[in-house]
Design a protein around this motif. Structure first.
Motif, PDB file in Angstrom:
ATOM      1  N   LEU A 153      29.786  -3.397 -18.144  1.00  0.00           N
ATOM      2  CA  LEU A 153      30.874  -2.463 -18.456  1.00  0.00           C
ATOM      3  C   LEU A 153      31.932  -3.141 -19.326  1.00  0.00           C
ATOM      4  CD1 LEU A 153      31.276  -0.628 -15.019  1.00  0.00           C
ATOM      5  CD2 LEU A 153      30.169   0.219 -17.099  1.00  0.00           C
ATOM      6  N   LYS A 154      32.169  -4.400 -19.094  1.00  0.00           N
ATOM      7  CA  LYS A 154      33.137  -5.120 -19.934  1.00  0.00           C
ATOM      8  C   LYS A 154      32.654  -5.173 -21.382  1.00  0.00           C
ATOM      9  CE  LYS A 154      33.698  -9.569 -19.385  1.00  0.00           C
ATOM     10  NZ  LYS A 154      34.142 -10.901 -18.867  1.00  0.00           N
ATOM     11  N   ASP A 155      31.331  -5.326 -21.569  1.00  0.00           N
ATOM     12  CA  ASP A 155      30.777  -5.347 -22.929  1.00  0.00           C
ATOM     13  C   ASP A 155      30.948  -4.006 -23.637  1.00  0.00           C
ATOM     14  OD1 ASP A 155      30.007  -7.948 -22.583  1.00  0.00           O
ATOM     15  OD2 ASP A 155      27.912  -7.476 -22.094  1.00  0.00           O
ATOM     16  N   LEU A 156      31.027  -2.923 -22.866  1.00  0.00           N
ATOM     17  CA  LEU A 156      31.225  -1.600 -23.480  1.00  0.00           C
ATOM     18  C   LEU A 156      32.657  -1.393 -23.974  1.00  0.00           C
ATOM     19  CD1 LEU A 156      29.274   0.716 -20.979  1.00  0.00           C
ATOM     20  CD2 LEU A 156      28.528  -0.060 -23.240  1.00  0.00           C
ATOM     21  N   ARG A 157      33.561  -2.279 -23.577  1.00  0.00           N
ATOM     22  CA  ARG A 157      34.980  -2.218 -23.982  1.00  0.00           C
ATOM     23  C   ARG A 157      35.622  -0.861 -23.689  1.00  0.00           C
ATOM     24  NH1 ARG A 157      35.181  -2.251 -29.145  1.00  0.00           N
ATOM     25  NH2 ARG A 157      32.960  -2.173 -29.565  1.00  0.00           N
ATOM     26  N   PRO A 158      35.642  -0.444 -22.432  1.00  0.00           N
ATOM     27  CA  PRO A 158      36.286   0.838 -22.093  1.00  0.00           C
ATOM     28  C   PRO A 158      37.790   0.777 -22.308  1.00  0.00           C
ATOM     29  CG  PRO A 158      35.777  -0.384 -20.103  1.00  0.00           C
ATOM     30  CD  PRO A 158      35.154  -1.156 -21.233  1.00  0.00           C
ATOM     31  N   GLU A 159      38.359   1.932 -22.617  1.00  0.00           N
ATOM     32  CA  GLU A 159      39.819   2.022 -22.742  1.00  0.00           C
ATOM     33  C   GLU A 159      40.484   1.823 -21.381  1.00  0.00           C
ATOM     34  OE1 GLU A 159      41.230   2.317 -25.701  1.00  0.00           O
ATOM     35  OE2 GLU A 159      39.223   2.426 -26.602  1.00  0.00           O
ATOM     36  N   ILE A 160      39.775   2.244 -20.337  1.00  0.00           N
ATOM     37  CA  ILE A 160      40.297   2.094 -18.978  1.00  0.00           C
ATOM     38  C   ILE A 160      39.129   2.204 -18.002  1.00  0.00           C
ATOM     39  CG2 ILE A 160      40.751   4.580 -18.659  1.00  0.00           C
ATOM     40  CD1 ILE A 160      43.285   3.810 -17.095  1.00  0.00           C
ATOM     41  N   MET A 161      39.214   1.469 -16.901  1.00  0.00           N
ATOM     42  CA  MET A 161      38.270   1.607 -15.800  1.00  0.00           C
ATOM     43  C   MET A 161      39.090   1.877 -14.536  1.00  0.00           C
ATOM     44  SD  MET A 161      35.217  -0.892 -14.374  1.00  0.00           S
ATOM     45  CE  MET A 161      36.283  -2.152 -13.665  1.00  0.00           C
ATOM     46  N   VAL A 162      38.858   3.035 -13.943  1.00  0.00           N
ATOM     47  CA  VAL A 162      39.608   3.442 -12.759  1.00  0.00           C
ATOM     48  C   VAL A 162      38.728   3.292 -11.527  1.00  0.00           C
ATOM     49  CG1 VAL A 162      40.837   5.341 -11.632  1.00  0.00           C
ATOM     50  CG2 VAL A 162      40.986   5.067 -14.104  1.00  0.00           C
ATOM     51  N   ILE A 163      39.282   2.695 -10.495  1.00  0.00           N
ATOM     52  CA  ILE A 163      38.547   2.465  -9.253  1.00  0.00           C
ATOM     53  C   ILE A 163      39.300   3.124  -8.101  1.00  0.00           C
ATOM     54  CG2 ILE A 163      37.732   0.718  -7.609  1.00  0.00           C
ATOM     55  CD1 ILE A 163      37.584  -1.231  -9.999  1.00  0.00           C
ATOM     56  N   VAL A 164      38.588   3.958  -7.334  1.00  0.00           N
ATOM     57  CA  VAL A 164      39.141   4.553  -6.113  1.00  0.00           C
ATOM     58  C   VAL A 164      38.256   4.115  -4.952  1.00  0.00           C
ATOM     59  CG1 VAL A 164      39.807   6.670  -4.920  1.00  0.00           C
ATOM     60  CG2 VAL A 164      39.982   6.538  -7.411  1.00  0.00           C
ATOM     61  N   GLU A 165      38.848   3.444  -3.978  1.00  0.00           N
ATOM     62  CA  GLU A 165      38.107   2.938  -2.829  1.00  0.00           C
ATOM     63  C   GLU A 165      38.962   3.042  -1.570  1.00  0.00           C
ATOM     64  OE1 GLU A 165      35.172   2.022  -2.092  1.00  0.00           O
ATOM     65  OE2 GLU A 165      34.173   1.814  -4.033  1.00  0.00           O
ATOM     66  N   LYS A 166      38.326   2.863  -0.434  1.00  0.00           N
ATOM     67  CA  LYS A 166      39.048   2.859   0.833  1.00  0.00           C
ATOM     68  C   LYS A 166      39.882   1.589   0.951  1.00  0.00           C
ATOM     69  CE  LYS A 166      35.828   5.743   3.430  1.00  0.00           C
ATOM     70  NZ  LYS A 166      34.983   6.133   2.290  1.00  0.00           N
ATOM     71  N   GLU A 167      41.085   1.736   1.428  1.00  0.00           N
ATOM     72  CA  GLU A 167      41.954   0.591   1.683  1.00  0.00           C
ATOM     73  C   GLU A 167      41.668   0.114   3.110  1.00  0.00           C
ATOM     74  OE1 GLU A 167      45.186  -2.244   1.262  1.00  0.00           O
ATOM     75  OE2 GLU A 167      43.531  -1.437   0.099  1.00  0.00           O
ATOM     76  N   ALA A 168      40.606  -0.667   3.242  1.00  0.00           N
ATOM     77  CA  ALA A 168      40.140  -1.055   4.568  1.00  0.00           C
ATOM     78  C   ALA A 168      39.315  -2.321   4.477  1.00  0.00           C
ATOM     79  CB  ALA A 168      39.297   0.062   5.184  1.00  0.00           C
ATOM     80  N   SER A 169      39.283  -3.071   5.580  1.00  0.00           N
ATOM     81  CA  SER A 169      38.489  -4.291   5.655  1.00  0.00           C
ATOM     82  C   SER A 169      37.396  -4.093   6.697  1.00  0.00           C
ATOM     83  CB  SER A 169      39.382  -5.483   6.041  1.00  0.00           C
ATOM     84  OG  SER A 169      38.619  -6.667   6.141  1.00  0.00           O
ATOM     85  N   HIS A 170      36.239  -3.620   6.220  1.00  0.00           N
ATOM     86  CA  HIS A 170      35.090  -3.370   7.099  1.00  0.00           C
ATOM     87  C   HIS A 170      33.898  -4.184   6.603  1.00  0.00           C
ATOM     88  CE1 HIS A 170      37.018   0.901   7.483  1.00  0.00           C
ATOM     89  NE2 HIS A 170      37.678  -0.011   8.181  1.00  0.00           N
ATOM     90  N   HIS A 171      34.113  -5.469   6.389  1.00  0.00           N
ATOM     91  CA  HIS A 171      33.070  -6.279   5.778  1.00  0.00           C
ATOM     92  C   HIS A 171      32.738  -7.515   6.602  1.00  0.00           C
ATOM     93  CE1 HIS A 171      31.456  -8.392   1.891  1.00  0.00           C
ATOM     94  NE2 HIS A 171      30.493  -7.986   2.668  1.00  0.00           N
ATOM     95  N   ASN A 172      33.346  -7.660   7.759  1.00  0.00           N
ATOM     96  CA  ASN A 172      33.098  -8.839   8.573  1.00  0.00           C
ATOM     97  C   ASN A 172      31.681  -8.796   9.155  1.00  0.00           C
ATOM     98  OD1 ASN A 172      33.189 -10.863  10.724  1.00  0.00           O
ATOM     99  ND2 ASN A 172      35.406 -10.796  10.470  1.00  0.00           N
TER     100      ASN A 172
END
Length: 631
Positions: A228-247
């Motif tokens: 995606l960085k190689d595609l040189r986007p004008e913007i990359m928007v990320i929406v994710e849960k604000e949570a720590s469920h990875h232990n």
């Protein structure tokens, strides 16, 4: 009480991890007693779903689809399938940032990684882009998403509406592509196949609750973001849960995720979202599956793991992205006019959605660091440009593993799990309901049934009426609603105990299978829910008795309602045959389909003939004599 129940869940999880199933079983029995005795509706559901997830983890009872399938109804319910507070937060937090990033650009390509079918977000973006640039806008959308329906054209109506909107706005060019993939490997491969078409194109990348799926597959996140960085986007928007469920510690994941989903279920039950009552059940199904994926699953393709905004910030900086300033309204109550519990606050320059004081979702915007680039043109052998839905569908070959949607010709529903312990009745009760829910979900989608109920009769003296007849009750965690317009019907049935010989399910106790071509033509004494059947358009129904090999004293009656548009008796008979055949092929060693020793076709024919002899057919014209009582 909620804290006490959480502690009990943690105790049961530890007992399971230690291999002490007798202790775990006694704790689950206590949890059931406490949960049913004095808890709110939302807490009762949440605790049941966590107990279910722990039992699924123990017995490896994994549903076929890691993401629930969308309703087999009209596009209205498909649009609202995802939790609306999260969907509307996407609009509030990302819309203006995207507009600012592509200001003055007349060729815009949106690459949307999402399992959200809410097309209004894209329509609003198209409208505002036209306001910015006037005439001459060229707009392309590439959706990279899981396939969540057996219907090939389940997104067709929304796609037509987007095309019509583009025509109304007089866009110079409009393209809409779908890349379906249900696996992490498929997401990676689909991303590698993307390329920039020309230097004038403004690329926008949007991740809607999908980027976290790359966490567990080694190298996947790095490979995708590098491309995606190689595609040189004008913007990359990320929406994710604000949570720590990875232990990796299961106790920590239960402890960390329980307050998060407690806030979500509290919102589903209490917060007023006008005109979306029917969708609440679909939201519950979605979060129920998420809890299973967080707690029960450890495999790379299906486990659900979430990280905080701080963790993502560190990863993106390391991989060569820098943050983009976002504009958002953080006034209390702006998310919903009638839901003051929600607020958007800023954290490290990013909007975060909170309900009361619990952070739920964050959005962040990014852009690649300025580096030397070859313009994004790809000459790799595996590169390709998906130009139509049909060509993109070839990518789903990457997804044909255990979480791909099953088809009618592939009857496997339940995956092989561990053997159940015969000395753990409380655990096995939860396991039985979990397996039946998976069966109902699959059968309803394959055969497009509006809903299915599970009735239980355990034969105890306390489960009999004054005349000694067995009583049947609805097991709510083992019911499935495919037509969300009929979701209220389940609640009505759940508040009523059937006597043996009453209703379709009650009549199936002795003959094991009972088929009624049209329940709406029965009287209230025969079918207590006849008025509701008329109200919700329910007609043909078949009840089939199952018995668990681990709970031999309990009868499970599965009551399937046939498609409302199916009128011919022969059609209904054929469909009942298919349902019986599917159950028979999926019974494994844990279930007995009662009465199936007979030829399936003969059994259905006998029941149909017997049932038809006792039905008073309605007049060909005019209203039902019961119709006046429906409302």
């Amino acid at each position: 009480m909620t804290t006490l129940l959480l502690n009990k869940l943690l105790d049961s999880a530890k007992a399971i991890e230690d291999g002490d199933l007798n202790l775990a079983d006694s704790i689950f029995k206590e949890i059931k007693y406490l949960n049913d005795a004095d808890t709110s509706t939302e807490t009762r559901k949440l605790v049941r779903f966590y107990a279910e997830a722990l039992v699924r983890r123990l017995y490896k009872l994994y549903p076929r689809n890691c993401t629930p399938l969308v309703p087999s109804t009209d596009s209205y319910y498909i649009r609202c399938w995802r939790f609306l507070p999260f969907v509307w937060f996407i609009e509030k937090s990302c819309h203006h940032s995207i507009l600012d990033a592509v200001a003055g650009k007349k060729k815009v390509h949106l690459i949307n990684f999402s399992n959200i079918e809410f097309d209004l977000l894209i329509r609003n973006l198209m409208r505002d882009l036209v306001k910015q640039v006037g005439s001459g806008l060229s707009f392309q959308v590439t959706h990279i998403r899981p396939k969540l329906s057996h219907k090939e054209d389940y997104l067709q109506e929304m796609d037509r509406e987007l095309a019509a909107e583009a025509k109304t706005l007089r866009l110079t060019d409009f393209k809409l592509n779908h890349v379906f993939t249900n696996t992490v490997a498929g997401v990676v491969e689909s991303t590698l196949n993307l390329k920039r078409e020309n230097e004038d194109e403004a690329i926008v990348v949007k991740w809607e609750f999908e980027l976290h799926k790359l966490i567990l597959l080694p190298g996947a996140l790095e490979k995708v973001l590098s491309k995606l960085k190689d595609l040189r986007p004008e913007i990359m928007v990320i929406v994710e849960k604000e949570a720590s469920h990875h232990n990796p510690d299961i106790l920590d994941r239960v402890a960390q995720s329980f307050p998060y989903y407690s806030s979500v279920f509290d919102s589903i039950e209490k917060d007023t979202i006008e005109n979306y009552f029917e969708n609440k059940i679909s939201w519950e199904i979605d979060f129920r599956r998420q809890i299973t994926n967080v707690v029960a699953r450890e495999d790379i393709e299906n486990a659900e793991r979430h990280e905080t905004q701080a963790w993502w910030r560190e990863q993106l900086h390391h991989l060569g992205f820098h943050p983009v300033r976002q504009w958002f309204n953080h006034s209390r109550g702006t998310l919903f006019s009638d839901m003051a519990q929600y607020i958007i606050e800023g954290k490290n320059g990013c909007p975060v959605l909170l309900r009361d004081t619990v952070p739920l979702v964050f959005a962040s915007a990014w852009k690649p660091e300025l580096v030397q680039s070859d313009g994004g043109s790809d000459n790799k052998e595996n590169a390709g440009n998906p130009e139509s839905i049909s060509s993109c569908l070839e990518l789903t070959d990457l997804s044909r593993i255990q979480n791909e949607c099953e088809e009618e010709g592939d009857p496997t529903i339940m995956r092989e799990g561990n053997m159940w312990s015969p000395e753990c009745p409380s655990i096995n009760e939860i396991a039985a309901s979990s397996e039946i829910f998976d069966i109902l979900e699959s059968v309803c989608h394959v055969y497009k049934l509006p809903l299915a109920l599970t009735w239980i009769s355990d034969g105890r003296e306390t489960a009999k009426n004054s005349e000694g007849k067995n009583l049947l009750r609805v097991e709510e965690t083992a019911c499935y609603v495919n037509d969300l317009g009929a979701s209220e019907f389940v609640e009505i049935c759940a508040g009523f105990d059937l006597e043996e010989g009453q209703g379709v399910a009650g009549k199936a106790l002795l003959p094991n299978i009972y088929f009624v071509p049209d329940v709406s033509k029965l009287g209230p004494a025969e079918y207590p829910f006849v008025y509701e059947a008329w109200k919700f358009g329910l007609h043909g129904a078949v009840a089939i008795k199952l018995r668990s090999t681990y709970r031999s004293s309990v009868d499970y009656i599965l009551e399937f309602f046939l498609p409302s548009k199916m009128r011919e008796i022969s059609e209904k008979q054929l469909l009942v045959n298919k349902i019986l055949s599917t159950l028979q092929k999926n019974r494994r060693n844990s279930w007995i389909v009662c009465g199936i020793d007979l030829n399936v076709a003969d059994a259905v024919a006998e029941v149909t003939a017997a049932e038809m002899s006792g039905i008073t057919l309605m007049p060909k014209s005019g209203n039902s004599p019961l119709a006046s009582n429906v409302d």
